[in-house]
Structures are given as structure tokens and as C-alpha cells.
Design a protein around this motif. Structure first.
Motif, mmCIF file in Angstrom:
data_model
loop_
_atom_site.group_PDB
_atom_site.id
_atom_site.type_symbol
_atom_site.label_atom_id
_atom_site.label_comp_id
_atom_site.label_asym_id
_atom_site.label_seq_id
_atom_site.Cartn_x
_atom_site.Cartn_y
_atom_site.Cartn_z
ATOM 1 N N GLY A 165 0.762 -1.232 0.000
ATOM 2 C CA GLY A 165 0.000 0.000 0.000
ATOM 3 C C GLY A 165 0.792 1.281 0.000
ATOM 4 O O GLY A 165 0.205 2.362 0.030
ATOM 5 N N THR A 166 2.137 1.202 -0.027
ATOM 6 C CA THR A 166 2.947 2.421 -0.061
ATOM 7 C C THR A 166 3.936 2.344 -1.224
ATOM 8 O O THR A 166 4.178 1.273 -1.777
ATOM 9 C CB THR A 166 3.742 2.629 1.243
ATOM 10 N N ILE A 363 10.646 -1.291 11.089
ATOM 11 C CA ILE A 363 10.836 -0.989 9.671
ATOM 12 C C ILE A 363 11.119 -2.259 8.882
ATOM 13 O O ILE A 363 10.565 -2.471 7.791
ATOM 14 C CB ILE A 363 11.984 0.034 9.512
ATOM 15 N N ASP A 364 11.969 -3.130 9.417
ATOM 16 C CA ASP A 364 12.302 -4.383 8.733
ATOM 17 C C ASP A 364 11.079 -5.291 8.630
ATOM 18 O O ASP A 364 10.868 -5.953 7.611
ATOM 19 C CB ASP A 364 13.433 -5.098 9.471
ATOM 20 N N GLN A 365 10.293 -5.350 9.684
ATOM 21 C CA GLN A 365 9.079 -6.177 9.648
ATOM 22 C C GLN A 365 8.111 -5.685 8.583
ATOM 23 O O GLN A 365 7.534 -6.477 7.825
ATOM 24 C CB GLN A 365 8.403 -6.169 11.017
ATOM 25 N N TYR A 366 7.918 -4.391 8.521
ATOM 26 C CA TYR A 366 7.017 -3.815 7.518
ATOM 27 C C TYR A 366 7.571 -3.974 6.104
ATOM 28 O O TYR A 366 6.827 -3.896 5.131
ATOM 29 C CB TYR A 366 6.788 -2.334 7.792
ATOM 30 N N LYS A 425 4.209 3.515 11.916
ATOM 31 C CA LYS A 425 2.953 2.760 11.890
ATOM 32 C C LYS A 425 1.880 3.527 11.133
ATOM 33 O O LYS A 425 1.140 2.958 10.320
ATOM 34 C CB LYS A 425 2.495 2.476 13.321
ATOM 35 N N GLY A 426 1.803 4.824 11.382
ATOM 36 C CA GLY A 426 0.808 5.637 10.695
ATOM 37 C C GLY A 426 1.042 5.708 9.202
ATOM 38 O O GLY A 426 0.094 5.783 8.418
ATOM 39 N N PHE A 427 2.307 5.674 8.785
ATOM 40 C CA PHE A 427 2.668 5.691 7.369
ATOM 41 C C PHE A 427 2.140 4.435 6.680
ATOM 42 O O PHE A 427 1.511 4.513 5.618
ATOM 43 C CB PHE A 427 4.182 5.776 7.261
ATOM 44 N N VAL A 428 2.378 3.264 7.257
ATOM 45 C CA VAL A 428 1.957 2.008 6.644
ATOM 46 C C VAL A 428 0.444 1.832 6.742
ATOM 47 O O VAL A 428 -0.213 1.395 5.794
ATOM 48 C CB VAL A 428 2.694 0.817 7.279
#
Length: 631
Positions: A165-166, A363-366, A425-428
Motif C-alpha cells: 500500500g505504499t 521498519i524491517d518487519q514492515y 505505523k501511521g505511514f503504513v
């Protein structure tokens, strides 16, 4: 080169032999054939290429990177991203490069082995056991398809939630011990710059690739130590292993400074030249910057160094099993490199190492690019600091401490780290309209739209959103944020940035000399990536790479890779454009003042444009190009 072509629109697979020295050379050829310069980066007809160089499987470590070539949703032109170690197992499939076009109706994972190719409809699993995001998906694949991993000694490349989604989705690969069903410590890496994960998922609905098998090296000479030593002795007067150890000492352990790896070395080496607080540190007097770096060494660098080099000695490699460089320094289970930790550390106003660890892990998880997220977090923080945004408008619970003059590292670091987690979190999750705007459009377009939305605030404060973030502009919408060096070459008009394809030394020169040195570096780095070489090995490999190509593969190395990429950018109307924000320009002017340049004072805007124009003209002339864009 054995190439697997996957057309997801036609649901067809075919393999063919294509003469090419590496995945970049092949990727440019395929993109030109597809005329992808005229297409949106996420159009399914835009090919996605991922592959390895010709020297895999031999006794020269370092040649086991996977290289992705794709049209970036960030730069809007061709980009190259590299992932360490994975080619060591991927070569077992017998496929050198995979080319993907078309888009699957359902998410798929490609399984490639020495016994054949299979496409399986698999929904990505981002919560599994005690794992999250890309780690959960990797563990799910390992457990669910354990027989495949064991039989073919396979490794996976997957995406995380960010790619769905990004614009900023990465490719994530964690090496595993298939018999034990465990991750190998430190053997994880990310092809992240430019959004390759986003291109793979949004363009083609491919969420993973798992590959392995019984095939070995394509060329027998890569295992001939007599041949390898002969080349090294003729070039360096020393045998291969001795040369390699000497040339990679920075990344392993340098006894002269008592540390190693990019994180360990960069902080005591660059010291007051480190970019801090979203590059705001470039405006600080040297004595103030020295005070900051003393706090960073105490709170950020020393805890890592004491743990990794004194206590645990947890050093590993990326999965390139013959590599003795062991550049992966692991702090209590977490791999530590300079760029991701600086992104979630001093660059965002967090000087406490322990506070950065969970942020990098998130960050790595996302499956995000950590460098880009460092810029995003710092930009949001600085916009709040300047009064262009309120914390509640971005979904933040408090105001960050983002004034480096008033910053209290022992106290403010913890607050900034907590708020950075909220931004990520808000970014993703796109939990606020502003973070949603950034996540869907990227920094450059978002800055333009935020200037319009908050026009009155911009006029009142006298700062544009573009003034508070450092990026290089490409064409009308593309951009790239720089790696974390206070270096004019990182923001200069080069055709590909975000990698080290430039002169990234913290120094200053006139535009012609700087451009020539940057172009030489870019040409060399392009060949390094095309060969699948880890650039940590460039010290020994670069001087002999031409000879390796000629004597092992019989091919003359292609030195026009960078020119071909530039020509593609010209066709795509995504040439470098002049700086759009104040701080991006000042990365150049402040370094000129730092080194005491008498010729370049940058007293007005025309000085900046003159330096930019002359730099670009030198690059274009050196490449023999006819550019479309001038300052």
C-alpha cells in the motif's frame, strides 16, 4: 545467461539463453524492448528483473548478491537495488535471471528449483507465531513448504505489508537453516532503495520468490584457486585471501580503532560531519556539532561496540557462506548497520541506541526502506517544529524535540523514538490524511500538495515543506532521498542516486572536477552491481574485474551501463532537475564553507544553479549525451 520469463497475463513460463554479462545489462535491454519508459512504473507491462552475476558459486566470496532492476515508483525511472548473499542459494535453481511481466489476479509466490518452476497462489501472511510482517511471511513459507526448502536448500525473497500500500516497499530475504526450521543469525538483507517491493506487488501481484537446487557455478574457473591466485599475485603481489582480508578490514574488524562494520567505523570516522536532525546539523558551528557527536559516541556507538566487539563477538555474513568478512554485526539478535540505525537514531533526534533497535526492527518487519523512512520521520518532525503542522494532524501524541540547539539527548531521545514509531505505523496504516498522502505519493509530490493545503502557514512562516527535506528531483514527479552522508555528490545531478553511484566523500570541489570523480565512481559501481558483487569487496575486485570477465566468461565488460541508464531516463523524461528546496541546496553550500572554498560562496540562488548546471553538463559530456533538461 539462462533467463526465466514469466508472463502472468498469459500464465506462461519459458526459459531461454540470452547473452548478457549481468542482470543490469539484461534489464536495460528488456526495458528498452518493452519501451517501458512511456509507462507508469506500476503498469503490469513494465518488466521486473531480478538476477545474479556470472561469478556465483566459486571461491571468490562477495559475488552472491541478487540484483533487482525495475522502474521505481520513487524516481519514475530505472533503478537498481541489491540484496546480499541470496544468490548463493538461488543459483541452485539453474536460473540466472527472472523477468516478470503481467499481473496475477491473486497473490503468487514463484518457486524455482533445479527440477522446474511453479507458481503458487499464496496470500501473504504477516502475523505468524511470534513473528510479524516479512519475518512472519518467511517463517510461514518455511514451515508450510519445509520439504521444498530442505530438498533444494532454498532461500526466500518476500515483501512486507508496506509493499501492498505504499511507494516504499522493500524486498526482504532472511536465510534459513531448513533442517532446523530456523533463521540464520545476521543473514538477512534488504533490497530497499527505490521501492522494488512495491513494484513487484503492485505491478505484478508477486509477493515472494523461493529458489534453490543442485546447480553449481556456471563457469569452472571461479573454483580454480591457482587461476585466482595468479591474477591476484600479478595485480597485488599477494595471494587472494591475503588481499581480500586486507581490503575488507573495515567491514570485519579494524584493530587500529577497535571496531568494525559500517556502524562501528562510520561514527568515529565521520564524527562532526555526520548529518543529524534531518540535515539541520549542517548549519551548526563545528564546536556544537562536536558536542553532539560526543553524546552520540557515548549513548549510541559505545553500547553497540561494547556488546558486539567486547562481550558477544556476534559477527556473521549475509549467507554468502564462503565470505570471511562477517560484516553482519548482531546486537542481541538484531543485525546492525550504519544507515538503518542512523535513520532511526541521530538523524531523527534519537541518540540512545537501545531506543533505535525496536524502530529498525519495525521498519524491517514492515518491509520498508529504512533510509527513506528516516527522511520521512525527520521531515514530519521538522514540519511540526517549524509550525507547518500540528502533532494531531499527523496522528502524533506529542510534539517532537527537533531543535538541535536545545536538544537534551538523555531525555528527548526517548520521546522522539516513541513518536517515530507512531509515524512509521501511521505511514503504513495510513492512519492520518497527511501520512496517507505521503505514503501514497512520496515526499516530493506530497510536499507540493502540502504547500497548497497549508498555503497560509507557508506564507506566514516563510518556509516551504520542500525546504525541510533533502531530495534530488527527477522529471516532474520523481525523486530520491540521499544516503546519510553530508556530501555534495549525494545530491548532485546524477542519473541514479540513493546508492553509492557517485563521489560521496564529505568534501567540496568545483563542479567539473566533482562531476568527473562522481561519474568515474558511478561507472565503476554500475559494473560492480552488474557482476553481483558486494561493494564491501570492491577494494580487491574492482582492479581485476575486467580481467575476470574476459578470462572467465570470454566477454568484454560493458562499460556503458551508466550511459544506457541515463539514456533511458532521457526517454522517460526523468532527468535530474535543479534542487527544489533550501536544505537540499545547502548540503552543497555548507560543505563548501566547511572546507573553506574561496571560489564558491553561494551568496545567491544563481550560484547554486551555476554549480548544478556545470556539474550536469560535465556528466552529460562525459557520457556523450544530448540532454533534454538544463537549469
Amino acid at each position: 545467461m539462462k533467463v526465466l520469463r514469466i508472463d502472468l497475463n498469459a500464465n506462461s513460463l519459458r526459459t531461454e539463453e540470452i547473452p548478457a554479462q549481468g542482470p543490469i545489462t539484461l534489464g536495460i535491454k528488456i526495458h528498452n524492448e518493452a519501451k517501458s519508459w512511456s509507462l507508469d512504473p506500476l503498469d503490469p507491462n513494465v518488466p521486473f528483473i531480478i538476477g545474479m552475476g556470472p561469478f556465483v558459486g566459486g571461491k571468490m566470496p562477495g559475488f552472491h548478491r541478487l540484483i533487482a532492476v525495475f522502474k521505481s515508483p520513487m524516481t519514475r525511472t530505472l533503478h537498481v537495488a541489491a540484496l546480499g548473499g541470496a544468490a548463493y542459494k538461488f543459483m541452485g535453481s539453474g536460473i540466472d535471471t527472472i523477468v516478470i511481466t503481467g499481473k496475477s489476479k491473486k497473490p503468487i509466490v514463484i518457486f524455482a528449483s533445479s527440477d522446474g518452476i511453479e507458481l503458487r497462489n499464496i496470500e501473504p501472511v504477516f502475523e505468524y507465531g511470534n513473528y510479524h510482517g516479512a519475518y512472519a511471511f518467511t517463517k510461514y513459507l518455511l514451515d508450510t513448504y519445509r520439504d521444498f526448502f530442505v530438498k533444494y536448500n532454498a532461500r526466500a525473497v518476500v515483501v512486507g505489508p508496506a509493499a501492498l500500500g505504499t511507494y516504499n516497499g522493500a524486498l526482504v530475504s532472511i536465510d534459513v537453516n531448513p533442517l532446523k526450521g530456523e533463521f540464520r543469525p545476521g543473514a538477512e538483507d534488504f533490497a530497499a532503495r527505490g521501492g522494488p517491493g512495491t513494484a513487484l506487488v503492485m505491478g505484478h501481484n508477486v509477493v515472494g520468490i523461493v529458489a534453490g537446487g543442485t546447480y553449481k557455478a556456471r563457469y569452472t574457473k571461479v573454483n580454480d584457486m591457482d587461476f585466482i591466485n595468479k591474477i591476484m599475485i600479478e595485480s597485488f603481489k599477494k595471494p587472494f585471501r591475503q588481499v581480500m582480508d586486507e581490503k575488507t578490514i573495515k567491514y570485519r574488524f579494524d584493530p587500529s580503532i577497535g571496531t568494525g562494520g559500517t556502524f562501528g567505523v562510520n561514527y568515529p570516522h565521520y564524527r562532526e560531519l555526520l548529518p543529524l536532525f534531518g540535515y539541520k546539523s549542517i548549519y551548526l558551528p563545528r564546536e556544537v556539532r562536536i558536542q553532539h557527536v560526543e553524546a552520540i559516541l557515548r549513548l549510541f556507538w559505545k553500547p553497540f561496540n561494547d556488546e558486539v566487539f567486547v562481550k558477544s563477538k556476534s559477527w556473521y555474513n549475509c549467507g554468502d557462506f564462503g565470505c570471511s568478512v562477517v560484516c553482519k554485526k548482531v546486537w542481541r539478535g538484531k543485525k546492525v548497520d550504519y544507515e538503518p540505525f542512523h535513520a532511526m537514531g541521530p538523524f531523527i533526534g534519537n541518540y540512545i541506541f537501545e531506543e533505535a533497535v525496536p524502530l529498525v526492527d519495525l521498519i524491517d518487519q514492515y518491509g520498508l526502506d529504512a533510509i527513506e523512512m528516516g527522511h520521512v520521520v525527520a521531515w514530519v518532525f521538522d514540519a511540526i517544529e517549524h509550525g507547518l503542522l500540528r502533532p494531531d494532524e499527523t496522528g502524533l501524541s506529542d510534539k517532537p524535540a527537533f531543535d538541535p540547539v536545545r536538544f537534551n539527548p538523555d531525555v528527548d531521545s526517548r520521546k522522539n523514538a516513541r513518536l517515530a514509531g507512531e509515524v512509521i505505523k501511521g505511514f503504513v496504516e495510513k492512519s492520518s490524511e497527511i501520512l496517507k498522502l505521503i505514503a501514497e505519493n512520496g515526499v516530493r509530490v506530497a510536499a507540493r500538495k502540502l504547500d497548497e493545503i497549508f498555503h497560509d502557514r507557508v506564507l506566514k512562516i516563510g518556509k516551504s515543506f520542500r525546504d525541510l527535506v533533502v531530495y534530488v528531483a527527477y522529471g516532474n514527479e520523481g525523486y530520491m532521498t540521499p544516503n546519510f552522508y553530508w556530501a555534495p555528490g549525494m545530491v548532485a545531478p546524477m542519473y541514479m542516486l540513493g546508492r553509492y553511484w557517485t563521489n560521496y566523500t564529505p568534501t567540496f570541489m568545483g563542479p567539473e572536477d566533482f562531476a568527473k570523480s562522481s561519474l568515474n565512481r558511478a561507472i565503476a559501481e554500475a559494473l560492480i552491481d552488474d557482476s553481483g558483487l558486494c561493494r564491501f569487496h570492491r577494494g580487491w575486485a574492482e582492479p581485476v574485474l575486467d580481467r575476470l570477465y574476459i578470462e572467465i566468461t570470454g566477454m568484454q565488460p560493458n562499460k556503458d551501463i551508466y550511459k544506457e541508464l541515463a539514456e533511458y531516463s532521457i526517454r522517460a523524461n526523468t532527468e535530474p532537475k535543479p534542487w527544489e528546496g533550501e536544505r537540499a541546496r545547502d548540503v552543497v553550500s555548507t560543505m563548501a564553507r566547511e572546507v573553506g572554498s574561496k571560489e564558491w560562496s553561494f551568496e545567491d540562488y544563481e550560484d547554486y544553479i551555476n554549480w548544478w548546471r556545470r556539474f550536469k553538463e560535465t556528466i552529460d559530456s562525459g557520457l556523450g549525451l544530448t540532454p533534454l533538461i538544463t537549469a
